[in-house]
Design a protein around this motif. Structure first.
Motif, PDB file in Angstrom:
ATOM      1  N   PHE A 193       0.938  -1.275   0.111  1.00 39.02           N
ATOM      2  CA  PHE A 193      -0.132  -0.170   0.012  1.00 39.02           C
ATOM      3  C   PHE A 193       0.825   1.322   0.056  1.00 39.02           C
ATOM      4  CE2 PHE A 193      -3.733  -1.748   2.592  1.00 39.02           C
ATOM      5  CZ  PHE A 193      -4.229  -2.613   1.316  1.00 39.02           C
ATOM      6  N   ARG A 194       0.470   2.344  -0.919  1.00 31.38           N
ATOM      7  CA  ARG A 194       0.957   3.571  -0.807  1.00 31.38           C
ATOM      8  C   ARG A 194      -0.025   4.291  -0.465  1.00 31.38           C
ATOM      9  NH1 ARG A 194       5.131   0.467  -1.657  1.00 31.38           N
ATOM     10  NH2 ARG A 194       6.101   0.199  -3.639  1.00 31.38           N
ATOM     11  N   GLY A 195      -0.209   5.103   0.642  1.00 29.92           N
ATOM     12  CA  GLY A 195      -1.442   5.990   1.021  1.00 29.92           C
ATOM     13  C   GLY A 195      -0.938   7.332   0.465  1.00 29.92           C
ATOM     14  N   ILE A 196      -2.054   7.542  -0.384  1.00 26.54           N
ATOM     15  CA  ILE A 196      -1.918   8.654  -1.443  1.00 26.54           C
ATOM     16  C   ILE A 196      -2.594  10.145  -0.801  1.00 26.54           C
ATOM     17  CG2 ILE A 196      -3.671   8.199  -2.986  1.00 26.54           C
ATOM     18  CD1 ILE A 196      -2.003   9.508  -5.292  1.00 26.54           C
ATOM     19  N   ILE A 197      -1.884  11.030  -0.753  1.00 22.71           N
ATOM     20  CA  ILE A 197      -2.364  12.379   0.020  1.00 22.71           C
ATOM     21  C   ILE A 197      -2.338  13.357  -1.180  1.00 22.71           C
ATOM     22  CG2 ILE A 197      -2.077  14.232   1.544  1.00 22.71           C
ATOM     23  CD1 ILE A 197      -0.431  12.345   3.249  1.00 22.71           C
ATOM     24  N   GLU A 198      -3.443  13.761  -1.905  1.00 26.43           N
ATOM     25  CA  GLU A 198      -3.579  14.500  -2.759  1.00 26.43           C
ATOM     26  C   GLU A 198      -3.797  15.878  -2.162  1.00 26.43           C
ATOM     27  OE1 GLU A 198      -5.972  11.150  -5.906  1.00 26.43           O
ATOM     28  OE2 GLU A 198      -6.876  12.290  -4.474  1.00 26.43           O
ATOM     29  N   PHE A 199      -2.743  16.500  -2.031  1.00 20.37           N
ATOM     30  CA  PHE A 199      -2.882  17.709  -1.108  1.00 20.37           C
ATOM     31  C   PHE A 199      -3.264  18.999  -1.671  1.00 20.37           C
ATOM     32  CE2 PHE A 199       1.096  19.763  -1.809  1.00 20.37           C
ATOM     33  CZ  PHE A 199       1.921  18.700  -2.582  1.00 20.37           C
ATOM     34  N   SER A 200      -3.230  19.105  -3.025  1.00 16.34           N
ATOM     35  CA  SER A 200      -3.555  20.443  -3.646  1.00 16.34           C
ATOM     36  C   SER A 200      -3.860  20.233  -5.298  1.00 16.34           C
ATOM     37  CB  SER A 200      -2.392  21.399  -3.453  1.00 16.34           C
ATOM     38  OG  SER A 200      -2.819  22.679  -3.987  1.00 16.34           O
ATOM     39  N   GLY A 255       3.281   1.178   4.750  1.00 16.33           N
ATOM     40  CA  GLY A 255       4.876   1.147   4.662  1.00 16.33           C
ATOM     41  C   GLY A 255       5.236   2.598   3.973  1.00 16.33           C
ATOM     42  N   SER A 256       4.494   3.028   2.912  1.00 20.86           N
ATOM     43  CA  SER A 256       4.678   4.525   2.324  1.00 20.86           C
ATOM     44  C   SER A 256       3.691   5.257   2.078  1.00 20.86           C
ATOM     45  CB  SER A 256       5.299   3.909   0.998  1.00 20.86           C
ATOM     46  OG  SER A 256       6.058   2.958   0.963  1.00 20.86           O
ATOM     47  N   ILE A 257       3.856   6.510   2.004  1.00 26.79           N
ATOM     48  CA  ILE A 257       2.919   7.515   1.286  1.00 26.79           C
ATOM     49  C   ILE A 257       3.271   7.969   0.176  1.00 26.79           C
ATOM     50  CG2 ILE A 257       1.928   8.051   3.702  1.00 26.79           C
ATOM     51  CD1 ILE A 257       3.791  10.790   3.134  1.00 26.79           C
ATOM     52  N   VAL A 258       2.173   8.643  -0.760  1.00 30.48           N
ATOM     53  CA  VAL A 258       2.453   9.430  -1.682  1.00 30.48           C
ATOM     54  C   VAL A 258       1.917  10.966  -1.753  1.00 30.48           C
ATOM     55  CG1 VAL A 258       2.268   9.350  -4.312  1.00 30.48           C
ATOM     56  CG2 VAL A 258       2.178   7.234  -3.260  1.00 30.48           C
ATOM     57  N   LEU A 259       2.766  11.879  -1.898  1.00 29.52           N
ATOM     58  CA  LEU A 259       2.228  13.123  -1.779  1.00 29.52           C
ATOM     59  C   LEU A 259       2.212  13.672  -3.291  1.00 29.52           C
ATOM     60  CD1 LEU A 259       4.749  15.015   0.654  1.00 29.52           C
ATOM     61  CD2 LEU A 259       2.496  14.177   1.035  1.00 29.52           C
ATOM     62  N   GLN A 260       1.033  13.822  -3.732  1.00 31.68           N
ATOM     63  CA  GLN A 260       0.732  14.280  -5.167  1.00 31.68           C
ATOM     64  C   GLN A 260      -0.177  15.593  -5.192  1.00 31.68           C
ATOM     65  OE1 GLN A 260      -2.402  12.371  -8.043  1.00 31.68           O
ATOM     66  NE2 GLN A 260      -0.500  11.652  -8.675  1.00 31.68           N
ATOM     67  N   SER A 294      -1.532 -11.272   0.392  1.00 32.47           N
ATOM     68  CA  SER A 294      -1.443 -10.805   1.327  1.00 32.47           C
ATOM     69  C   SER A 294      -1.021  -9.245   1.305  1.00 32.47           C
ATOM     70  CB  SER A 294      -0.331 -11.509   2.319  1.00 32.47           C
ATOM     71  OG  SER A 294       0.734 -11.259   1.553  1.00 32.47           O
ATOM     72  N   ILE A 295      -1.018  -8.438   2.350  1.00 28.08           N
ATOM     73  CA  ILE A 295      -0.628  -7.138   2.331  1.00 28.08           C
ATOM     74  C   ILE A 295       0.739  -7.049   2.907  1.00 28.08           C
ATOM     75  CG2 ILE A 295      -1.388  -4.645   2.965  1.00 28.08           C
ATOM     76  CD1 ILE A 295      -4.222  -5.855   3.064  1.00 28.08           C
ATOM     77  N   GLY A 296       1.663  -6.186   2.280  1.00 28.49           N
ATOM     78  CA  GLY A 296       2.874  -5.970   3.007  1.00 28.49           C
ATOM     79  C   GLY A 296       3.036  -4.641   3.785  1.00 28.49           C
ATOM     80  N   TYR A 297       2.124  -5.129   5.041  1.00 27.72           N
ATOM     81  CA  TYR A 297       2.278  -3.981   6.095  1.00 27.72           C
ATOM     82  C   TYR A 297       3.699  -3.593   6.556  1.00 27.72           C
ATOM     83  CZ  TYR A 297      -2.754  -3.799   6.278  1.00 27.72           C
ATOM     84  OH  TYR A 297      -4.098  -3.493   5.891  1.00 27.72           O
ATOM     85  N   ASN A 298       3.895  -2.366   7.029  1.00 27.95           N
ATOM     86  CA  ASN A 298       4.976  -2.059   7.376  1.00 27.95           C
ATOM     87  C   ASN A 298       6.612  -2.030   6.728  1.00 27.95           C
ATOM     88  OD1 ASN A 298       3.926  -1.246  10.159  1.00 27.95           O
ATOM     89  ND2 ASN A 298       3.860  -3.399  10.672  1.00 27.95           N
ATOM     90  N   GLN A 299       6.139  -2.354   5.401  1.00 23.06           N
ATOM     91  CA  GLN A 299       7.243  -2.750   4.416  1.00 23.06           C
ATOM     92  C   GLN A 299       7.083  -1.503   3.282  1.00 23.06           C
ATOM     93  OE1 GLN A 299       6.707  -6.774   3.278  1.00 23.06           O
ATOM     94  NE2 GLN A 299       7.683  -7.443   5.069  1.00 23.06           N
ATOM     95  N   TRP A 300       8.330  -0.994   2.764  1.00 22.08           N
ATOM     96  CA  TRP A 300       8.202  -0.080   1.901  1.00 22.08           C
ATOM     97  C   TRP A 300       7.872  -0.779   0.324  1.00 22.08           C
ATOM     98  CZ3 TRP A 300      13.592   3.138   2.421  1.00 22.08           C
ATOM     99  CH2 TRP A 300      13.408   3.881   3.511  1.00 22.08           C
ATOM    100  N   GLY A 301       8.225  -2.132   0.361  1.00 21.73           N
ATOM    101  CA  GLY A 301       7.963  -2.709  -0.965  1.00 21.73           C
ATOM    102  C   GLY A 301       8.391  -2.251  -2.110  1.00 21.73           C
ATOM    103  N   ASP A 302       9.867  -1.848  -1.956  1.00 22.68           N
ATOM    104  CA  ASP A 302      10.538  -1.269  -3.107  1.00 22.68           C
ATOM    105  C   ASP A 302      10.644  -2.406  -4.390  1.00 22.68           C
ATOM    106  OD1 ASP A 302      10.972   1.269  -1.926  1.00 22.68           O
ATOM    107  OD2 ASP A 302      12.932   0.399  -1.016  1.00 22.68           O
TER     108      ASP A 302
END
Ligand code: SAH
Length: 388
Positions: free
Chosen positions: A57-64, A106-111, A347-355
């Motif tokens: 998962f990459r939680g995406i924050i569409e901030f503007s 594991g990660s977020i995205v700033l978009q 499965s979901i790779g929680y707590n991992q960057w999953g590069d």
């Protein structure tokens, strides 16, 4: 139904033979009943072998949605005067990032829309540092903030971002010109992809699938472009009309089912050809089909970007129409996704960057790798995979 050409290509894949452009076109064009399923199954096998049956998962924050560009397809282009502009506060962005960390993403995205002014550049630098601090260095940060100078890319990398997503949109230069104003040239975008690599990022790109005038040959060339650019991660999705854009006037009727099939085929063929890259099942798939993202995973994708933006801003971040999950908060989104992923036995790779394994393979071929490998402590890859 069987097609001898396709069967030949499939056995080439099984024997680890190198596909050529005409193979890619053939696969992308395949429309016979049963072939789509076969293609997706093959791609799923390759994904399982190369990157595992695990979704990151990459939680995406569409901030503007404030944007200085005028891309003809995009709902937040600067000349769309109907778009209500917003800019989340630092506090709101950090709250969303904290939520992601506390929920083991594991990660977020700033978009956001694109800005190049120095207050913006400084703000992102500070935000990256703060996000690293609040998560004790644990949250991986992907940026998706458009074309910037090499110096800006380096500053953001030094502040803690380690992946960057910049879609080429299409690798066909004529098509590119048709969908962008003259000041947004393709050479500049390719130069940015090179600058991102030089700065040390894992580099992501992608295209819109099903653009008016785009052929199967163009899509095959897009895949060859990913290879030539040595891309680590791919985020691509179907083109969807936004009525308040110039392309809405010229696009004509586009069939949603056909767009979805094209996009799924593109994911599958990209997986078969590039094998060890990260590929996102993008939200635009779900705009066309409630099960679009699961179908993306079953066609070979391994990344999902759940939206963790405060729901009050979501309706204003409309790149295209019918964007899903506008009113589902991050918690609902998470449990809904969890159920959907369990259902397809992944499965979901929680707590991992999953590069991207591709990135590490690329880096291991270079002499100076220590820093990058230490940044990869949270990759979620096992060492043998990296060594392979
Ligand atoms: N400004 C940033 C990121 C925001 S746009 C950048 O330029 O990278 C993110 C992506 O949304 C774009 O790269 C484009 O591929 C996609 N997008 C925009 N409008 C779209 C549409 N109408 N249909 C499908 N995808 C679209």
């Amino acid at each position: 139904m069987s097609n001898p050409d396709m069967d030949k290509i499939f056995s080439k894949i099984d024997n680890r033979g190198k596909l050529d452009r005409s193979d890619l076109v053939e696969l992308l064009q395949s429309n016979l009943p049963g072939q789509m399923e076969k293609l997706c199954r093959k791609a799923y096998d390759v994904k399982s072998a190369e990157v595992g049956k695990r979704v990151y998962f990459r939680g995406i924050i569409e901030f503007s949605n404030i944007c200085s560009r005028d891309c003809y397809y995009c709902g937040i282009r600067k000349s769309n005067f109907h778009s209500k502009r917003f800019n989340m506060s630092d506090e709101e962005i950090l709250t969303a990032a904290t939520w992601a960390w506390e929920n083991h993403y594991g990660s977020i995205v700033l978009q956001s829309g694109e800005r190049n002014d120095s207050p913006f550049v400084d703000r992102i630098t500070a935000l990256c540092r703060k996000i690293k601090d609040l998560s004790h260095g644990e949250l991986g940060i992907t940026l998706s903030l458009g074309e910037q100078s090499p110096k800006t890319y380096r500053r953001w990398f030094d502040a803690g971002a380690h992946r960057y997503l910049l879609r080429i949109e299409t690798s066909n230069s004529h098509l590119y010109k048709n969908i962008h104003p003259a000041e947004s040239g393709m050479e500049q975008r390719i130069a940015c992809l090179n600058h991102l690599r030089d700065a040390g990022y894992q580099v992501g790109t992608g295209v819109m699938i099903g653009l008016p005038g785009q052929s199967a040959g163009d899509l095959a060339d897009d895949i060859l472009f990913y290879e030539k650019q040595d891309i680590d991660m791919i985020g691509m999705g179907p083109y969807i009309v936004h009525n308040q854009t110039p392309m809405a006037q010229t696009a004509g009727e586009i069939d949603a089912g056909e767009q979805l099939n094209k996009a799924l085929k593109m994911i599958a063929v990209t997986r078969l050809y590039l094998r060890n890259v990260n590929i996102a099942a993008t939200t635009a798939l779900q705009a066309l089909d409630p099960l679009g993202r699961e179908k993306g995973l079953l066609a070979g994708a391994n990344i999902i970007m759940p939206n963790i933006t405060d729901t009050k801003y979501r309706a204003a971040y409309q790149l295209y129409e019918n964007k899903p999950c506008l009113d589902e908060n991050s918690g609902i989104c998470r449990s809904c996704l969890e159920k959907r992923i369990k259902k397809i036995d992944e499965s979901i790779g929680y707590n991992q960057w999953g590069d991207s394994p591709h990135f590490y393979q690329r880096k291991l071929e270079l002499p100076d790798q220590d820093d990058l490998l230490s940044r990869g402590d949270r990759t979620g890859l096992n060492k043998s995979k990296i060594d392979a």
